[in-house]
Scaffold this motif. Structure first.
Motif, PDB file in Angstrom:
ATOM      1  N   THR A  57      -0.085  24.897  41.412  1.00  0.00           N
ATOM      2  CA  THR A  57      -0.814  26.102  41.105  1.00  0.00           C
ATOM      3  C   THR A  57      -0.823  26.748  42.836  1.00  0.00           C
ATOM      4  O   THR A  57      -0.515  27.862  43.140  1.00  0.00           O
ATOM      5  CB  THR A  57      -2.110  26.429  40.715  1.00  0.00           C
ATOM      6  N   GLU A  58      -1.242  25.702  43.754  1.00  0.00           N
ATOM      7  CA  GLU A  58      -1.018  26.335  45.231  1.00  0.00           C
ATOM      8  C   GLU A  58       0.320  26.849  45.357  1.00  0.00           C
ATOM      9  O   GLU A  58       0.401  27.741  46.016  1.00  0.00           O
ATOM     10  CB  GLU A  58      -1.527  25.193  45.998  1.00  0.00           C
ATOM     11  N   PHE A  59       1.280  26.084  45.089  1.00  0.00           N
ATOM     12  CA  PHE A  59       2.633  26.481  45.472  1.00  0.00           C
ATOM     13  C   PHE A  59       2.865  27.946  44.512  1.00  0.00           C
ATOM     14  O   PHE A  59       3.529  28.733  45.075  1.00  0.00           O
ATOM     15  CB  PHE A  59       3.725  25.493  44.803  1.00  0.00           C
ATOM     16  N   ARG A  60       2.371  27.982  43.254  1.00  0.00           N
ATOM     17  CA  ARG A  60       2.811  29.297  42.628  1.00  0.00           C
ATOM     18  C   ARG A  60       1.966  30.479  43.322  1.00  0.00           C
ATOM     19  O   ARG A  60       2.421  31.533  43.302  1.00  0.00           O
ATOM     20  CB  ARG A  60       2.250  29.071  40.992  1.00  0.00           C
ATOM     21  N   ARG A  61       0.904  30.183  43.687  1.00  0.00           N
ATOM     22  CA  ARG A  61      -0.026  31.228  44.326  1.00  0.00           C
ATOM     23  C   ARG A  61       0.887  31.900  45.624  1.00  0.00           C
ATOM     24  O   ARG A  61       0.833  32.956  45.930  1.00  0.00           O
ATOM     25  CB  ARG A  61      -1.260  30.814  44.652  1.00  0.00           C
ATOM     26  N   ASP A  62       1.252  30.662  46.599  1.00  0.00           N
ATOM     27  CA  ASP A  62       1.866  31.270  47.721  1.00  0.00           C
ATOM     28  C   ASP A  62       3.071  31.991  47.722  1.00  0.00           C
ATOM     29  O   ASP A  62       4.299  31.208  47.032  1.00  0.00           O
ATOM     30  CB  ASP A  62       1.888  30.054  48.591  1.00  0.00           C
ATOM     31  N   GLU A  63       3.343  33.241  48.104  1.00  0.00           N
ATOM     32  CA  GLU A  63       4.561  34.014  47.687  1.00  0.00           C
ATOM     33  C   GLU A  63       5.589  33.692  48.730  1.00  0.00           C
ATOM     34  O   GLU A  63       6.867  34.010  48.604  1.00  0.00           O
ATOM     35  CB  GLU A  63       4.372  35.469  47.677  1.00  0.00           C
ATOM     36  N   ARG A  64       5.107  32.872  49.831  1.00  0.00           N
ATOM     37  CA  ARG A  64       6.363  32.677  50.664  1.00  0.00           C
ATOM     38  C   ARG A  64       7.371  31.273  50.185  1.00  0.00           C
ATOM     39  O   ARG A  64       8.413  31.405  50.784  1.00  0.00           O
ATOM     40  CB  ARG A  64       5.620  32.117  52.029  1.00  0.00           C
ATOM     41  N   VAL A  65       6.757  30.738  49.046  1.00  0.00           N
ATOM     42  CA  VAL A  65       7.650  29.615  48.795  1.00  0.00           C
ATOM     43  C   VAL A  65       8.342  30.199  47.613  1.00  0.00           C
ATOM     44  O   VAL A  65       8.025  30.626  46.404  1.00  0.00           O
ATOM     45  CB  VAL A  65       6.531  28.513  47.989  1.00  0.00           C
ATOM     46  N   LEU A  66       9.593  29.903  47.821  1.00  0.00           N
ATOM     47  CA  LEU A  66      10.617  30.413  46.766  1.00  0.00           C
ATOM     48  C   LEU A  66      10.673  29.605  45.608  1.00  0.00           C
ATOM     49  O   LEU A  66      10.454  30.155  44.413  1.00  0.00           O
ATOM     50  CB  LEU A  66      12.082  30.518  47.145  1.00  0.00           C
TER      51      LEU A  66
END
Lengths: 86, 118
Positions: free
Chosen positions: B77-86
């Motif tokens: 979810t941390e990845f999903r929240r961060d919009e810098r991660v494609l």
């Protein structure tokens, strides 16, 4: 004496090259989804997976290859649809 | 404690230190949850096989870590929240995968040494 037909040079009947599973033969146990150029060897020009009857891989490793290719596609290491990939 | 491997892609718009800073953010998150990072690889800027969010290149980053199972869903979810991660992909590592990863690392090390000598 029809049966005594002798050919100038022996006709080479195309010997059927025995297909083998490259993973079993070389003892590869894990197919990595990260090295795309190895996976490209198992795909055709459009980036689609080659069937087992052409590559000769066994069912167990064909499933691993399929999973690895799908992961590589997800990570954009391999295209979903490509033309003239090779 | 299972072993996991995550590969994620950051947008190319970021500058070098912004990219490094996002990676540190994930590393701190993992350490905070009691995971131990075994290996990291920065593949740098690479061309994507197809455009993601209208971008054709991305910073690839690989992280191999050992963590208890329940760390993974909040991590994702941390990845999903961060919009810098494609895009990101976490895989569990079975026995053969870990053996392969170690041999891959040694090969990379040898290559570096031979390059250093040459």
């Amino acid at each position: 004496m029809a049966d005594e037909i002798r050919y100038l040079n022996p006709i080479d009947i195309e010997t059927k090259q025995e297909k083998y599973c490259r993973f079993k033969k070389h003892g590869i146990k894990y197919i990595d989804y990260k090295d795309a150029d190895f996976l490209l060897k198992l795909c055709n020009e459009q980036g689609k997976l080659l069937p087992r009857r052409l590559t000769g891989t066994s069912l167990k490793y064909q499933r691993k290859v399929a999973q690895a290719v799908k992961k590589a596609r997800h990570l954009a290491l391999m295209p979903y649809v490509a033309d003239m990939l090779k | 404690m299972n072993r996991y491997e995550t590969v994620f892609i950051l947008t190319p718009v970021l500058s070098e230190e912004q990219a490094a800073e996002t990676v540190d953010k994930f590393k701190k998150f993992l350490k905070g949850k009691g995971a131990s990072i075994k290996h990291e690889e920065n593949w740098g800027l690479r061309k994507l096989a197809y455009p993601i969010q209208k971008k054709t290149t991305g910073f690839y980053y690989l992280m191999e870590f050992e963590a208890p199972g329940e760390v993974i869903t909040p991590f994702e979810t941390e990845f999903r929240r961060d919009e810098r991660v494609l895009r990101f992909l976490t895989t569990a590592m079975d026995k053969f995968h870990t053996l392969y990863a170690e041999s891959r690392r040694n090969k990379a090390k040898e290559k570096k040494e031979t390059k250093a000598e040459a």
